[in-house]
Design an enzyme around this catalytic site. Structure first.
Site, PDB file in Angstrom:
ATOM      1  N   THR A 185     -22.882  90.907  73.867  1.00 17.78           N
ATOM      2  CA  THR A 185     -21.538  90.850  73.271  1.00 17.78           C
ATOM      3  C   THR A 185     -20.605  91.626  74.185  1.00 17.78           C
ATOM      4  O   THR A 185     -21.010  92.626  74.783  1.00 17.78           O
ATOM      5  CB  THR A 185     -21.510  91.525  71.891  1.00 17.78           C
ATOM      6  OG1 THR A 185     -21.931  92.876  72.063  1.00 17.78           O
ATOM      7  CG2 THR A 185     -22.431  90.832  70.906  1.00 17.78           C
ATOM      8  N   GLU A 331     -23.111  86.197  68.437  1.00 15.85           N
ATOM      9  CA  GLU A 331     -24.223  86.318  67.486  1.00 15.85           C
ATOM     10  C   GLU A 331     -24.505  85.024  66.731  1.00 15.85           C
ATOM     11  O   GLU A 331     -25.515  84.899  66.046  1.00 15.85           O
ATOM     12  CB  GLU A 331     -23.903  87.413  66.449  1.00 15.85           C
ATOM     13  CG  GLU A 331     -23.931  88.829  66.996  1.00 15.85           C
ATOM     14  CD  GLU A 331     -22.577  89.275  67.550  1.00 15.85           C
ATOM     15  OE1 GLU A 331     -21.782  88.412  67.959  1.00 15.85           O
ATOM     16  OE2 GLU A 331     -22.330  90.486  67.581  1.00 15.85           O
ATOM     17  N   LYS A 441      -3.034  97.874  57.145  1.00 14.72           N
ATOM     18  CA  LYS A 441      -2.896  98.137  55.720  1.00 14.72           C
ATOM     19  C   LYS A 441      -1.555  98.808  55.478  1.00 14.72           C
ATOM     20  O   LYS A 441      -1.319  99.923  55.934  1.00 14.72           O
ATOM     21  CB  LYS A 441      -4.048  99.007  55.228  1.00 14.72           C
ATOM     22  CG  LYS A 441      -4.519  98.563  53.886  1.00 14.72           C
ATOM     23  CD  LYS A 441      -5.911  99.031  53.564  1.00 14.72           C
ATOM     24  CE  LYS A 441      -6.286  98.442  52.204  1.00 14.72           C
ATOM     25  NZ  LYS A 441      -7.468  99.022  51.648  1.00 14.72           N
ATOM     26  N   TRP A 446      -3.043  94.347  52.596  1.00 15.46           N
ATOM     27  CA  TRP A 446      -3.361  93.923  53.949  1.00 15.46           C
ATOM     28  C   TRP A 446      -2.332  92.936  54.503  1.00 15.46           C
ATOM     29  O   TRP A 446      -1.872  92.049  53.801  1.00 15.46           O
ATOM     30  CB  TRP A 446      -4.744  93.252  53.988  1.00 15.46           C
ATOM     31  CG  TRP A 446      -5.868  94.226  53.892  1.00 15.46           C
ATOM     32  CD1 TRP A 446      -5.763  95.568  53.660  1.00 15.46           C
ATOM     33  CD2 TRP A 446      -7.257  93.933  53.996  1.00 15.46           C
ATOM     34  NE1 TRP A 446      -7.006  96.127  53.629  1.00 15.46           N
ATOM     35  CE2 TRP A 446      -7.951  95.149  53.832  1.00 15.46           C
ATOM     36  CE3 TRP A 446      -7.995  92.781  54.226  1.00 15.46           C
ATOM     37  CZ2 TRP A 446      -9.344  95.230  53.879  1.00 15.46           C
ATOM     38  CZ3 TRP A 446      -9.376  92.861  54.282  1.00 15.46           C
ATOM     39  CH2 TRP A 446     -10.040  94.079  54.108  1.00 15.46           C
TER      40      TRP A 446
HETATM   41  P1  AMP Z   1     -17.377  86.730  70.979  1.00 17.59           P
HETATM   42  O1  AMP Z   1     -18.635  87.215  70.390  1.00 17.59           O
HETATM   43  O2  AMP Z   1     -16.939  87.487  72.185  1.00 17.59           O
HETATM   44  O3  AMP Z   1     -17.442  85.265  71.252  1.00 17.59           O
HETATM   45  O4  AMP Z   1     -16.207  86.978  69.940  1.00 17.59           O
HETATM   46  C1  AMP Z   1     -16.295  86.535  68.605  1.00 17.59           C
HETATM   47  C2  AMP Z   1     -15.034  86.875  67.863  1.00 17.59           C
HETATM   48  O5  AMP Z   1     -13.932  86.072  68.331  1.00 17.59           O
HETATM   49  C3  AMP Z   1     -15.093  86.545  66.388  1.00 17.59           C
HETATM   50  O6  AMP Z   1     -15.789  87.514  65.661  1.00 17.59           O
HETATM   51  C4  AMP Z   1     -13.629  86.471  66.020  1.00 17.59           C
HETATM   52  O7  AMP Z   1     -13.065  87.742  65.815  1.00 17.59           O
HETATM   53  C5  AMP Z   1     -13.006  85.873  67.268  1.00 17.59           C
HETATM   54  N1  AMP Z   1     -12.795  84.433  67.043  1.00 17.59           N
HETATM   55  C6  AMP Z   1     -13.565  83.411  67.446  1.00 17.59           C
HETATM   56  N2  AMP Z   1     -13.034  82.227  67.054  1.00 17.59           N
HETATM   57  C7  AMP Z   1     -11.906  82.510  66.365  1.00 17.59           C
HETATM   58  C8  AMP Z   1     -10.913  81.737  65.676  1.00 17.59           C
HETATM   59  N3  AMP Z   1     -10.949  80.400  65.650  1.00 17.59           N
HETATM   60  N4  AMP Z   1      -9.900  82.396  65.058  1.00 17.59           N
HETATM   61  C9  AMP Z   1      -9.816  83.746  65.098  1.00 17.59           C
HETATM   62  N5  AMP Z   1     -10.718  84.528  65.731  1.00 17.59           N
HETATM   63  C10 AMP Z   1     -11.747  83.929  66.349  1.00 17.59           C
END
Ligand code: AMP
Length: 543
Positions: A185, A331, A441, A446
């Site tokens: 990650t 994940e 907040k 929120w």
């Molecule tokens: P990663 O593990 O680096 O691919 O990041 C995942 C994170 O990207 C998710 O937990 C979200 O916070 C964000 N994310 C992915 N797709 C979207 C989406 N369509 N809208 C908003 N946030 C997103």
């Protein structure tokens, strides 16, 4: 009583064989550092993947060993995907945009034995070589003529390595739960965490991805993945294309270059392109400036961050391209939800359709969703209630690789807590309102930073925007809007604030606006809010 069906394991090598046999002549086109437009077929790709598998055995690799890649999207990287995982080794894709300390951490944590690298990342490796003692050597993914001068020890040329190997190779019959790939990650806090995919999860995820309401992939498609092979398996594209026979077009090191992308889309007849919003901003800006229209592209899957309404509108109205938003995480392999129009709700105005398209999407079969309150009680799917989003399914990680101590990411009843906050409407469309850590907040209520960002992105003078919470005496926190102006455009803070009126609740409207020349981004192209919060920690709000 058990059923009487064959228990053949779900293996990545099956996808390789299927692609090579049924779609052997299908093309794979790659921009590479040593060839601006390399072309060959699925059959040739798998032949070379088998040569690589033979070479890896010759290098002493044992089942389960981590073999890393540090490379852009091209045919050699794809061969590594099949050659490494198919032979029972673990393909550890490394994001070259990580900081050197993070690279050192993950290479050591994964205990990578070999690193397959693009020529341009050799200096990056030279700088950290003395800190990654476990790595036995480096394979440079190029031919002899393009091998760099380097101080790295034990360096091998990819084309020379595989040249003498046979294209005959019997893929091992593995347990389908065998680890196949590893991706860390790109966490903004703490050390990166390793997500270990297996053959079964990869195949089930690819089956889900090709479905009509997800990517709608078929042998008629031409796919341009601008999502990197070095992050979450490029959303499973290496597998879903070989399952279906879609032509692949890899942009190589030109991922962020609007002009190259536009030319590839046109010249290669691309029907489906995939990427994060930042990439499409560059493409749309290029098209606007150059007066180009994306005539051939039919649809784009955009995810990884919230997709601004204005982007969906620009693709639809200026280019006739259908935008499908998706949500996922490292994940979750990554696809968890995808946004396509469901039967029975098509009776909408164009504006209502746009509203729907700005949501992340509906759960794929195989990824269960729920939102919960502070006590873990499930919240209603009414499109209003919001809370932490939790997911469960066969391609969701059950733990992190070699993590010392509990991550706290899994609930006692077996759900993965995503760290996102979301709503789910009665039709099952999920919308992300924030990362848990980014929630603002104000006066106990929120405010969704994502909704504010999406709204202001619709202003023509805004190139990029972020909203963060800043300490406020009376309201605890109030939103601060941080904006990068579009080139050649001028706008005042008041004009921007006025733009929110009628579009969001009055008390959501940011208290202040700050203009900056650029926003900080993570290694995967997302806005780094943690950095912004640090930068504006002492910000004095005027209201
Ligand atoms: P990663 O593990 O680096 O691919 O990041 C995942 C994170 O990207 C998710 O937990 C979200 O916070 C964000 N994310 C992915 N797709 C979207 C989406 N369509 N809208 C908003 N946030 C997103």
């Amino acid at each position: 009583m058990l059923g009487l069906m064959m228990n053949t394991p779900l293996l990545i090598s099956n996808i390789a064989e299927h692609g090579a046999k049924f779609h052997g002549n299908r093309e794979i086109v790659s921009v590479t550092a040593d060839n601006p437009l390399h072309r060959y077929t699925y059959r040739e790709c798998i032949g070379r993947a088998k040569q690589l598998a033979n070479a890896l055995h010759g290098m002493g690799a044992e089942q389960g060993d981590r073999i890393a890649t540090l490379a852009w999207n091209d045919h050699r990287h794809l061969e590594a995907y099949y050659g490494i995982s198919g032979a029972g080794f673990v393909c550890h894709t490394i994001n070259p945009r990580l900081f050197p300390e993070q690279l050192v951490f993950i290479i050591n944590h994964a205990e990578d034995r070999w690193i397959f690298t693009d020529v341009m990342f050799v200096p990056l490796l030279e700088a950290i070589a003395d800190k990654i003692p476990n790595v036995e050597g480096f394979v440079v993914m190029t031919d002899k003529a393009h091998m760099p001068e380097t101080k790295l020890n034990n360096i091998v040329c990819y084309e020379e390595l595989i040249a003498s190997e046979s294209q005959e190779y019997d893929w091992p019959v593995l347990d389908e739960r065998t680890a196949s790939a590893l991706c860390y990650t790109s966490g903004t806090t703490g050390d990166p965490k390793g997500v270990m995919y297996d053959h079964r999860s990869t195949i089930l995820h690819a089956y889900a991805a090709v479905a009509p309401d997800v990517m709608n992939l078929s042998s008629h498609d031409v796919v341009l993945p601008v999502v990197p092979l070095f992050h979450v398996n490029a959303w499973g594209i290496p597998y879903s294309t070989f399952m279906t026979g879609a032509k692949i077009v890899f942009p190589g090191p030109k991922m962020g270059d609007g002009e190259t992308l536009c030319n590839l889309l046109d010249a290669e007849d691309v029907t489906l392109a995939l990427g994060v919003p930042t990439v499409w901003l560059a493409l749309l800006q290029y098209c606007e400036a150059a007066g180009k229209r994306l005539d051939k592209l039919q649809r784009t899957v955009i995810g990884g961050a919230a997709v601004p309404r204005s982007m969906i509108e620009a693709f639809r109205d200026k280019h006739g391209v259908d935008v499908r938003q998706g949500w996922g995480m490292t994940e979750t392999s990554p696809l968890g939800v995808a946004n396509s129009l469901k039967a029975g709700i098509a009776d909408m105005t164009p504006d209502e359709r746009l509203d729907l398209a700005t949501k992340a999407g509906r759960g794929l079969f195989g990824c269960e969703l729920r939102i919960v309150d502070d006590k873990g009680n499930e919240l209603p799917w009414d499109g209003e209630a919001y809370g932490p989003l939790q997911v469960r399914g066969p391609w969701i990680c059950s733990d992190y690789y070699k993590l010392e101590g509990a991550s706290g990411a899994h609930t006692d009843d077996g759900w993965f807590d995503t760290g996102d906050v979301a709503t789910i409407d009665p039709e099952g469309y999920m919308a992300i309102t924030d990362r848990t850590k980014d929630v603002i907040k104000s006066g106990g209520e929120w405010i969704s930073s994502i909704e504010l960002e999406n709204t202001i992105m619709g202003h023509p003078a805004v190139a990029e925007a972020a909203v963060i919470g800043v300490a406020h005496l009376k309201w605890t926190e109030r939103p601060l809007l941080i904006v990068v102006k579009a080139e050649g455009q001028d706008v005042t803070a008041d004009e921007l604030l006025a733009f929110f009126e009628g579009k969001v609740a009055k008390w959501w409207i940011p208290t202040d606006v700050e203009f900056v020349t650029e926003l900080p981004h993570t290694a995967t192209g997302k806005i780094k809010k943690i950095e912004l919060r640090k930068q504006f920690a002492d910000y004095q709000l005027t209201g």
